[in-house]
Design a protein around this motif. Structure first.
Motif, PDB file in Angstrom:
ATOM      1  N   LEU A 122       0.850  -1.188   0.000  1.00 16.28           N
ATOM      2  CA  LEU A 122       0.000   0.000   0.000  1.00 16.28           C
ATOM      3  C   LEU A 122       0.884   1.235   0.000  1.00 16.28           C
ATOM      4  CD1 LEU A 122      -2.807  -0.782   2.618  1.00 16.28           C
ATOM      5  CD2 LEU A 122      -2.668  -1.435   0.217  1.00 16.28           C
ATOM      6  N   SER A 124       0.796   5.875  -0.409  1.00 20.04           N
ATOM      7  CA  SER A 124       0.100   7.141  -0.618  1.00 20.04           C
ATOM      8  C   SER A 124       0.519   7.711  -1.961  1.00 20.04           C
ATOM      9  CB  SER A 124       0.445   8.134   0.497  1.00 20.04           C
ATOM     10  OG  SER A 124       0.065   7.634   1.759  1.00 20.04           O
ATOM     11  N   ASN A 125      -0.418   8.384  -2.606  1.00 23.17           N
ATOM     12  CA  ASN A 125      -0.133   9.007  -3.894  1.00 23.17           C
ATOM     13  C   ASN A 125       0.450  10.395  -3.651  1.00 23.17           C
ATOM     14  OD1 ASN A 125      -0.395  10.442  -6.420  1.00 23.17           O
ATOM     15  ND2 ASN A 125      -1.760   8.795  -7.105  1.00 23.17           N
ATOM     16  N   LEU A 131      -5.564  10.407  -2.784  1.00 24.22           N
ATOM     17  CA  LEU A 131      -5.654   9.014  -3.211  1.00 24.22           C
ATOM     18  C   LEU A 131      -4.656   8.143  -2.458  1.00 24.22           C
ATOM     19  CD1 LEU A 131      -5.879   9.356  -7.118  1.00 24.22           C
ATOM     20  CD2 LEU A 131      -7.744   8.833  -5.547  1.00 24.22           C
ATOM     21  N   ILE A 132      -5.046   6.901  -2.220  1.00 22.46           N
ATOM     22  CA  ILE A 132      -4.115   5.894  -1.732  1.00 22.46           C
ATOM     23  C   ILE A 132      -4.150   4.725  -2.708  1.00 22.46           C
ATOM     24  CG2 ILE A 132      -4.158   6.481   0.708  1.00 22.46           C
ATOM     25  CD1 ILE A 132      -6.301   4.376   1.119  1.00 22.46           C
ATOM     26  N   GLY A 133      -3.013   4.047  -2.871  1.00 25.67           N
ATOM     27  CA  GLY A 133      -2.923   3.002  -3.878  1.00 25.67           C
ATOM     28  C   GLY A 133      -2.412   1.689  -3.319  1.00 25.67           C
ATOM     29  N   GLU A 135      -0.495  -2.198  -4.763  1.00 23.69           N
ATOM     30  CA  GLU A 135       0.068  -3.045  -5.816  1.00 23.69           C
ATOM     31  C   GLU A 135       0.102  -4.479  -5.308  1.00 23.69           C
ATOM     32  OE1 GLU A 135       3.822  -2.345  -8.431  1.00 23.69           O
ATOM     33  OE2 GLU A 135       4.425  -3.756  -6.837  1.00 23.69           O
ATOM     34  N   HIS A 158      -2.743  -3.042 -10.026  1.00 23.70           N
ATOM     35  CA  HIS A 158      -2.670  -1.731  -9.385  1.00 23.70           C
ATOM     36  C   HIS A 158      -4.081  -1.206  -9.178  1.00 23.70           C
ATOM     37  CE1 HIS A 158       1.385  -1.883 -11.311  1.00 23.70           C
ATOM     38  NE2 HIS A 158       1.730  -1.330 -10.166  1.00 23.70           N
ATOM     39  N   GLU A 160      -6.232   2.289  -7.155  1.00 31.91           N
ATOM     40  CA  GLU A 160      -6.207   3.472  -6.303  1.00 31.91           C
ATOM     41  C   GLU A 160      -7.623   3.822  -5.866  1.00 31.91           C
ATOM     42  OE1 GLU A 160      -4.212   6.563  -8.477  1.00 31.91           O
ATOM     43  OE2 GLU A 160      -2.256   5.989  -7.652  1.00 31.91           O
ATOM     44  N   ASN A 161      -7.747   4.254  -4.633  1.00 32.39           N
ATOM     45  CA  ASN A 161      -9.035   4.673  -4.081  1.00 32.39           C
ATOM     46  C   ASN A 161      -8.907   6.063  -3.480  1.00 32.39           C
ATOM     47  OD1 ASN A 161     -10.738   2.546  -4.626  1.00 32.39           O
ATOM     48  ND2 ASN A 161     -10.503   1.558  -2.636  1.00 32.39           N
ATOM     49  N   LEU A 175      -9.262  -1.007  -0.068  1.00 35.81           N
ATOM     50  CA  LEU A 175      -8.238  -1.008  -1.115  1.00 35.81           C
ATOM     51  C   LEU A 175      -7.729  -2.423  -1.382  1.00 35.81           C
ATOM     52  CD1 LEU A 175      -6.658   0.808  -3.004  1.00 35.81           C
ATOM     53  CD2 LEU A 175      -4.994   1.173  -1.180  1.00 35.81           C
TER      54      LEU A 175
END
Length: 213
Positions: A122, A124-125, A131-133, A135, A158, A160-161, A175
């Motif tokens: 996980l 942070s963007n 947004l948090i992402g 992979e 991938h 993102e939310n 997520l």
């Protein structure tokens, strides 16, 4: 949005570390029985991650236990195989030392499917703070009843939310489920895997039917 981010930061400063409890996921206790289809053995998903830590959000270290992640991914895999691929499912127990051929014979299945979790992260963007992402790296293997591996493919998912809650765990749960579903959907679009499934279901006509659909 700024209040949500500040709320996440404040809550994680207090907690320091957060272990994500297993998301609710889906119920696979009563799979669909397909009268004209074959049975596939599905092993419990194997978690090859070196650590249960999956990243940081809002300054807090986030982790998810191996057993929780294995149960969650396994249930989504079973639903995909049962409902999307149209195969009957038989849960099988397997380890690296087991013979796939013996497992298939013992459980009377025509195929054995093994999914491995290679990585889950996980993040942070930095470009878009709202947004948090995540992979997720998966690897799916399919063996026929003789024990021969007939399919293997890794996928990288991938997702993102937007941050919708100041509660770190709630954001992480949503997520994780989203990135799992996205990863498995890639297998659902794989032409090679479609042909293999069609061959199991329809025999020699399978490859032709897979090309049509």
């Amino acid at each position: 949005m700024r209040r949500l981010i500040m709320g996440m930061v404040l809550s994680t400063l207090i907690l320091g570390c957060s272990t994500v409890q297993r998301p609710k996921g889906i119920d696979t206790s009563t799979p669909v029985q397909h009268q004209e289809s074959i049975a596939a053995g599905v092993a419990a998903t194997m978690d090859d991650r070196e650590s249960e830590t999956i990243g940081t959000l809002g300054g807090a270290t986030i982790a998810i236990k191996k057993n929780d992640l294995v149960d969650l991914v396994s249930n989504y895999l079973i639903r995909y195989i049962n409902e999307k691929a149209g195969l009957n499912v038989e849960r099988v127990e397997i380890s690296d030392a087991d013979s796939i051929k013996l497992i298939a014979s013992k459980n009377k299945v025509k195929a054995v499917i093994i999914l491995r979790i290679k990585s889950l992260k996980l993040f942070s963007n930095d470009v878009m703070p709202g947004l948090i992402g995540a992979e997720l790296i998966l690897e799916l293997s399919v063996f026929d009843e003789t024990g021969q591996e007939i399919y293997r493919r890794p996928v990288i998912s991938h997702f993102e939310n937007p941050i919708e809650s100041p509660v770190v765990e709630k954001n992480a749960k949503e997520l994780i489920e989203s990135v799992i579903k996205n990863g498995l959907s890639q297998y659902g679009k794989d032409a090679e895997l479609k042909k293999i499934i069609a061959k199991f279901k329809y025999g020699g006509l399978g490859a032709t039917l897979a090309q049509i659909f």
